[in-house]
Each structure stands twice: as structure tokens, then as C-alpha cells.
Design a protein around this motif. Sequence first.
Motif, PDB file in Angstrom:
ATOM      1  N   UNK A 117       0.801  -1.237   0.000  1.00  0.00           N
ATOM      2  CA  UNK A 117       0.000   0.000   0.000  1.00  0.00           C
ATOM      3  C   UNK A 117       0.827   1.277   0.000  1.00  0.00           C
ATOM      4  N   UNK A 118       2.022   1.251   0.609  1.00  0.00           N
ATOM      5  CA  UNK A 118       2.838   2.467   0.654  1.00  0.00           C
ATOM      6  C   UNK A 118       3.296   2.880  -0.745  1.00  0.00           C
ATOM      7  N   UNK A 119       3.540   1.889  -1.601  1.00  0.00           N
ATOM      8  CA  UNK A 119       3.936   2.182  -2.974  1.00  0.00           C
ATOM      9  C   UNK A 119       2.697   2.464  -3.825  1.00  0.00           C
ATOM     10  N   UNK A 120       1.693   1.609  -3.700  1.00  0.00           N
ATOM     11  CA  UNK A 120       0.476   1.750  -4.500  1.00  0.00           C
ATOM     12  C   UNK A 120      -0.190   3.102  -4.274  1.00  0.00           C
ATOM     13  N   UNK A 121      -0.184   3.581  -3.036  1.00  0.00           N
ATOM     14  CA  UNK A 121      -0.859   4.843  -2.714  1.00  0.00           C
ATOM     15  C   UNK A 121      -0.223   6.029  -3.413  1.00  0.00           C
ATOM     16  N   UNK A 122       1.069   5.967  -3.687  1.00  0.00           N
ATOM     17  CA  UNK A 122       1.719   7.049  -4.424  1.00  0.00           C
ATOM     18  C   UNK A 122       1.137   7.149  -5.833  1.00  0.00           C
ATOM     19  N   UNK A 123       0.981   6.009  -6.491  1.00  0.00           N
ATOM     20  CA  UNK A 123       0.392   6.014  -7.827  1.00  0.00           C
ATOM     21  C   UNK A 123      -1.094   6.366  -7.767  1.00  0.00           C
ATOM     22  N   UNK A 124      -1.766   5.871  -6.736  1.00  0.00           N
ATOM     23  CA  UNK A 124      -3.188   6.157  -6.588  1.00  0.00           C
ATOM     24  C   UNK A 124      -3.439   7.647  -6.378  1.00  0.00           C
ATOM     25  N   UNK A 125      -2.527   8.309  -5.703  1.00  0.00           N
ATOM     26  CA  UNK A 125      -2.674   9.740  -5.438  1.00  0.00           C
ATOM     27  C   UNK A 125      -2.796  10.519  -6.745  1.00  0.00           C
ATOM     28  N   UNK A 126      -1.931  10.211  -7.700  1.00  0.00           N
ATOM     29  CA  UNK A 126      -1.988  10.898  -8.992  1.00  0.00           C
ATOM     30  C   UNK A 126      -3.230  10.490  -9.782  1.00  0.00           C
ATOM     31  N   UNK A 127      -3.685   9.260  -9.577  1.00  0.00           N
ATOM     32  CA  UNK A 127      -4.880   8.761 -10.267  1.00  0.00           C
ATOM     33  C   UNK A 127      -6.139   9.441  -9.730  1.00  0.00           C
ATOM     34  N   UNK A 128      -6.229   9.580  -8.423  1.00  0.00           N
ATOM     35  CA  UNK A 128      -7.425  10.147  -7.797  1.00  0.00           C
ATOM     36  C   UNK A 128      -7.577  11.640  -8.052  1.00  0.00           C
ATOM     37  N   UNK A 129      -6.450  12.352  -8.017  1.00  0.00           N
ATOM     38  CA  UNK A 129      -6.521  13.819  -8.111  1.00  0.00           C
ATOM     39  C   UNK A 129      -5.771  14.261  -9.362  1.00  0.00           C
ATOM     40  N   UNK A 130      -6.464  14.286 -10.468  1.00  0.00           N
ATOM     41  CA  UNK A 130      -5.830  14.684 -11.717  1.00  0.00           C
ATOM     42  C   UNK A 130      -6.622  15.819 -12.361  1.00  0.00           C
ATOM     43  N   UNK A 131      -6.032  16.530 -13.300  1.00  0.00           N
ATOM     44  CA  UNK A 131      -6.722  17.660 -13.923  1.00  0.00           C
ATOM     45  C   UNK A 131      -8.033  17.246 -14.572  1.00  0.00           C
ATOM     46  N   UNK A 132      -8.993  18.148 -14.523  1.00  0.00           N
ATOM     47  CA  UNK A 132     -10.282  17.875 -15.155  1.00  0.00           C
ATOM     48  C   UNK A 132     -10.191  17.981 -16.677  1.00  0.00           C
ATOM     49  N   UNK A 133      -9.101  18.528 -17.159  1.00  0.00           N
ATOM     50  CA  UNK A 133      -8.869  18.615 -18.596  1.00  0.00           C
ATOM     51  C   UNK A 133      -8.904  17.215 -19.199  1.00  0.00           C
ATOM     52  N   UNK A 134      -9.781  16.991 -20.115  1.00  0.00           N
ATOM     53  CA  UNK A 134      -9.950  15.660 -20.691  1.00  0.00           C
ATOM     54  C   UNK A 134      -8.722  15.189 -21.458  1.00  0.00           C
ATOM     55  N   UNK A 135      -7.853  16.120 -21.822  1.00  0.00           N
ATOM     56  CA  UNK A 135      -6.652  15.739 -22.553  1.00  0.00           C
ATOM     57  C   UNK A 135      -5.617  15.077 -21.643  1.00  0.00           C
ATOM     58  N   UNK A 136      -5.786  15.238 -20.326  1.00  0.00           N
ATOM     59  CA  UNK A 136      -4.860  14.632 -19.364  1.00  0.00           C
ATOM     60  C   UNK A 136      -5.470  13.338 -18.836  1.00  0.00           C
ATOM     61  N   UNK A 137      -4.939  12.222 -19.259  1.00  0.00           N
ATOM     62  CA  UNK A 137      -5.451  10.921 -18.832  1.00  0.00           C
ATOM     63  C   UNK A 137      -4.893  10.551 -17.468  1.00  0.00           C
ATOM     64  N   UNK A 138      -5.435   9.488 -16.901  1.00  0.00           N
ATOM     65  CA  UNK A 138      -4.916   8.990 -15.629  1.00  0.00           C
ATOM     66  C   UNK A 138      -3.453   8.581 -15.791  1.00  0.00           C
ATOM     67  N   UNK A 139      -3.130   8.003 -16.931  1.00  0.00           N
ATOM     68  CA  UNK A 139      -1.751   7.612 -17.190  1.00  0.00           C
ATOM     69  C   UNK A 139      -0.820   8.806 -17.302  1.00  0.00           C
ATOM     70  N   UNK A 140      -1.313   9.873 -17.928  1.00  0.00           N
ATOM     71  CA  UNK A 140      -0.515  11.100 -18.043  1.00  0.00           C
ATOM     72  C   UNK A 140      -0.211  11.674 -16.667  1.00  0.00           C
ATOM     73  N   UNK A 141      -1.218  11.690 -15.811  1.00  0.00           N
ATOM     74  CA  UNK A 141      -1.046  12.227 -14.467  1.00  0.00           C
ATOM     75  C   UNK A 141      -0.064  11.385 -13.670  1.00  0.00           C
ATOM     76  N   UNK A 142      -0.184  10.061 -13.796  1.00  0.00           N
ATOM     77  CA  UNK A 142       0.720   9.161 -13.084  1.00  0.00           C
ATOM     78  C   UNK A 142       2.155   9.331 -13.572  1.00  0.00           C
ATOM     79  N   UNK A 143       2.337   9.424 -14.891  1.00  0.00           N
ATOM     80  CA  UNK A 143       3.690   9.566 -15.439  1.00  0.00           C
ATOM     81  C   UNK A 143       4.323  10.899 -15.065  1.00  0.00           C
ATOM     82  N   UNK A 144       3.500  11.913 -14.912  1.00  0.00           N
ATOM     83  CA  UNK A 144       4.020  13.207 -14.484  1.00  0.00           C
ATOM     84  C   UNK A 144       4.507  13.142 -13.047  1.00  0.00           C
ATOM     85  N   UNK A 145       3.817  12.357 -12.240  1.00  0.00           N
ATOM     86  CA  UNK A 145       4.164  12.224 -10.825  1.00  0.00           C
ATOM     87  C   UNK A 145       5.299  11.218 -10.635  1.00  0.00           C
TER      88      UNK A 145
END
Length: 250
Positions: A117-145
Motif C-alpha cells: 500500500x505504501x507504494x500503490x498509494x503514491x500512484x493512486x494519489x496521482x490517479x485520484x486527483x488529476x486535472x479535469x482537462x480531458x486531454x490529461x489521462x490517468x496515465x498522463x497524471x501518473x507519469x508526471x508524478x
Amino acid sequence: MYLDNFSEEEISKMQDWLKCNKAPPTKVFDMLNKTFCTRSLYLKSNPPFDEIISNWPRIFDIDGAIQNDFALAHAIGSDNLCLEWSTIAVRIMEYAKSMKKDLRSLGVSEAAASDKPEIAAMFMLAYLIRPKNRKTSAGDSMNSFIKVLSNSDTLADLTAKQDPTPQVAVIGTLFDLEFASHIVIFKGKILTCENLIEAVDIPYKSFYVFQMEFPVASYGAYQFLAYGVFNMKSIVPVLSSVKSLKSYVF
């Protein structure tokens, strides 16, 4: 901010010493502490990143130098990520489950997310709170983080980038959350870290030390760290998703 209690000549000599020496560690940090205010005022002027590296090279090649500067400016709670993440991570994963969110769509196995969970939560954080801009996917947010690399050969692409924004990168497999290396990249400069928590801690603190803005694609993840984990006073509106997650976690 108060000024360093030294003359310009003394500060200049200490800065010259730091440019020429990486050891002994005690003396290096003594010099960094004594020049902290001068360096902070300099960084507020938003100098070019290459100039920062040239004038203050020890910030980038001495373990703990960035964290030390952050702690001098924000003493209260500066170790919160290290000390509290294990508890926070479990709550983030519980929140994600309550929202019917999981990391399988991003390539993480259910077993790995449950076991680490300590590792998974880091990735989940970017997944849960990402820009509302539809051009930014969950994967984009995760890769940025946190960018996941399959092998060290791909580091050449990252170290060649001209953007000074710090980038967390891990080398290994996302499916089982097994990573052999954890690094932070600053415009060609590579900092090697012991674990993912340290690798995330350094960029977060770098944004404050170097007066940088959070990346757009992972803005929410970093704002949660600031507003939730480090209890920083927000000078910009806090995202509603950040407020909701903080309310649940804490």
C-alpha cells in the motif's frame, strides 16, 4: 526572512569553498546552513536553472541538501512524509476503494496494490486527483508524478530533457510494483534515492526550495502532499478533490 550574519566577503568565500568541496559532510552542511538566507533570496529572483547549478552545485550532489534547505524554511512537519506515509497510504487506498477506484486500469495487479500500500498509494494519489482537462489521462497524471521505466537504457531520454522540473522515475515493473532503482532527474542531474518515499519527497521540497510551480498534470498529487501531509498554508485555492481526500485521510 532574516539575513545571514556574515559579510558579503565571508559569504562569497563560503560559496567558493562549497563549489570546490563535497566533504567533509559536517562542514558542507555547516556552510550550507550559514549561506541559507543568501541562497534563498537569490532563488527568489528566479535565476536560470543552469546558473543555480553553477552557483550552488552542492545542493544537487550532496545527499540531504535539498531537504535541509526545506527544513530550514519550513521546520514544522518537514519530515511528515517519511514519518506518516505508512498510515496515510492505507487511508488513501481505503478511500480509493470507497470511490470504486483501483490501479488495474493502469497496469498494477490487485495483489501488488494490496500487499504494498505504501507504494500503490503514491500512484493512486496521482490517479485520484488529476486535472479535469480531458486531454490529461490517468496515465498522463501518473507519469508526471512517477515515471516507470523498464530498464536504465531509457534514462538517456530523461536526462536529455531541458525542462528543470524534477521528475521522479523508477526502474522496474509496474504490474508487481517491484522497482530496483528510484531516482530524481533535474535537467540532466540524477539523484539516486533509497526508496519511493524519498524519491517523491525530494521533488516536492524542490518546488519550494527553487521557487517552482507544481507540474500541471500532477498538480493535485503535489497539492495533497502540501496541504494534507505537510500542513502547508495554501496561497492558492485548494482543489475540492484534495479537500475531500484530506478530510477522509485525516
